[in-house]
Design an enzyme around this catalytic site. Sequence first.
Site, PDB file in Angstrom:
ATOM      1  N   ASN A  76       0.817  -1.202   0.000  1.00  0.00           N
ATOM      2  CA  ASN A  76       0.000   0.000   0.000  1.00  0.00           C
ATOM      3  C   ASN A  76       0.861   1.267   0.000  1.00  0.00           C
ATOM      4  OD1 ASN A  76      -2.496   1.694   0.396  1.00  0.00           O
ATOM      5  ND2 ASN A  76      -3.345  -0.342   0.708  1.00  0.00           N
ATOM      6  N   ARG A  77       0.215   2.389   0.288  1.00  0.00           N
ATOM      7  CA  ARG A  77       0.831   3.689   0.070  1.00  0.00           C
ATOM      8  C   ARG A  77       1.626   4.196   1.271  1.00  0.00           C
ATOM      9  NH1 ARG A  77      -3.341   2.861  -3.002  1.00  0.00           N
ATOM     10  NH2 ARG A  77      -3.654   3.965  -4.989  1.00  0.00           N
ATOM     11  N   HIS A 102       3.229  -0.070  -2.850  1.00  0.00           N
ATOM     12  CA  HIS A 102       3.559  -1.486  -3.055  1.00  0.00           C
ATOM     13  C   HIS A 102       5.053  -1.734  -3.296  1.00  0.00           C
ATOM     14  CE1 HIS A 102      -0.533  -2.451  -2.671  1.00  0.00           C
ATOM     15  NE2 HIS A 102      -0.910  -2.475  -3.942  1.00  0.00           N
ATOM     16  N   HIS A 172      -1.886 -10.094  -3.570  1.00  0.00           N
ATOM     17  CA  HIS A 172      -2.786  -9.229  -4.327  1.00  0.00           C
ATOM     18  C   HIS A 172      -3.622 -10.023  -5.324  1.00  0.00           C
ATOM     19  CE1 HIS A 172      -4.133  -5.445  -6.117  1.00  0.00           C
ATOM     20  NE2 HIS A 172      -3.486  -4.807  -5.159  1.00  0.00           N
ATOM     21  N   TYR A 174      -6.873 -11.326  -7.144  1.00  0.00           N
ATOM     22  CA  TYR A 174      -8.240 -10.849  -7.391  1.00  0.00           C
ATOM     23  C   TYR A 174      -9.139 -12.071  -7.509  1.00  0.00           C
ATOM     24  CZ  TYR A 174      -6.282  -6.278  -8.829  1.00  0.00           C
ATOM     25  OH  TYR A 174      -5.630  -5.067  -8.889  1.00  0.00           O
ATOM     26  N   GLU A 297      -6.701  -8.212   0.973  1.00  0.00           N
ATOM     27  CA  GLU A 297      -5.276  -8.057   1.209  1.00  0.00           C
ATOM     28  C   GLU A 297      -5.007  -7.891   2.708  1.00  0.00           C
ATOM     29  OE1 GLU A 297      -3.578  -4.948  -1.359  1.00  0.00           O
ATOM     30  OE2 GLU A 297      -5.508  -4.955  -2.395  1.00  0.00           O
TER      31      GLU A 297
END
Length: 343
Positions: A76-77, A102, A172, A174, A297
Site C-alpha cells: 500500500n501507500r 507497493h 494481491h 483478485y 489483502e
Amino acid sequence: MIIISTQTKRENIFLFRITNFTGAYVEISNYGASIVSVVVPDQHNKLENIVLRYNNLEDYLSDPYYMGATIGRVANRISNAQFTLNRQTFQLDKNVGNNSNHGGYNGFHQKIFDYTISGEELTLYTISKDKEGGFPGEVNFSVTYSFSDCNELCITYRAESNQPTPINFTNHAYFNLGGSNKSILEDLLWVNTKQYLETNAEFLPTGKTCSTVGTAFDFGSYKKIKSMMPLKQDNLQGYNAYFMKDKDYKEDLPLASIRNEQSGRIIDLYTTIPGVLVYTGDFLSDPFIPFGGICLEAQFPPDGVNQSSFMSNILHPGKIKTDTIKYRFRCRKEAPFDHRPKD
C-alpha cells in the site's frame, strides 16, 4: 503433489502446481511469487479457476494491477514517498503521484524468486538489497505456500533484516467466485470487525479510526457489495478500504469472507496480520473488466510508518518476522463449523 513446469523460454521462471487429493489445485509462479490459479469446486463439484490471471508470462511482466503478486517490502501507500526512522529520513520511489505504493518500482511483484520444495510446501525466497526502492537494510525474505486437502491455501511470510526497516507483506490476488468476466458486485461480503480507517482522496489514512456500524462499511453480516455502495460518500464507487481487527478479535475466526450465491463458493480469510484491505477492482480494465475481481489483502495499516498511532511494522536486526494468511475455499453445501460466519 507439486509439479513444476517452465512458463516460457525464460528458463529461470517456473509455474508450480500444488494439487490435493480431491483434484483441486493452485498454481504459483516464482515471478512475483504470484498466485496464478486457484481451481476449486462449486456446489455442483465443478472445478473452475476463481482468480483473475493472464494467459502468458509476457503480460505479467508489464502488469499494472499486481495480479496475484506477493507485495513488499511495504504494501500500500506511503505518503510523500518518505518516512523518518531513528532520526533519519528516507526517500522512496514515487510511483503513484507523490506517494510510494507497493514497494516502488522494484517491489517484490517484479522479482524472480528462487525456490525450494519440502514435501507439500513450496518456498520462494529472495533478497531485497539495502536502499532498494529507497528502503534501508538488506532483507532476507521468503514466502511459503501450501494447499491442504480441505482446500486451504496457506501463505507464510518470513523476513529478517540487518537494519531497522518497515515491512508489510500481502498477496494481491483478485478473486471472482462466479467465473471470469462477471462482476463481483453481486457477491456477499462479511468483515469481522467494527472499525475501519478513514482515508483521503489519495487513499491515505487521515489517522482517524471510524466505526463501521450503520455506515457503508458495515459488513458485520453477509451483505451484497452492490447494495452498500450507494451509502458511500467518498470519491470511489466501490471499496478500497482498510478494516482493522477489533481488540477482542479471536484468531480462530475469519477476518473476512466472500460468498457467491450462484456458484455456492465461499472464501474465508484467516490471518495473524492486524487488518485487511478490501479492494473491489474499480480500476481494472482490458483484458479484465472493472469490478471483475475482489482483493482481500491482509496487511498492516497503509502509511503505518508515518502514523504513530498505528501498530508498528518495523523489523529490527536480530529479529525474525513471520505472518500468515490463509484462504479457505468452501461451498454452501458443506456443513459450517460453529466458528464460521453462518450461511
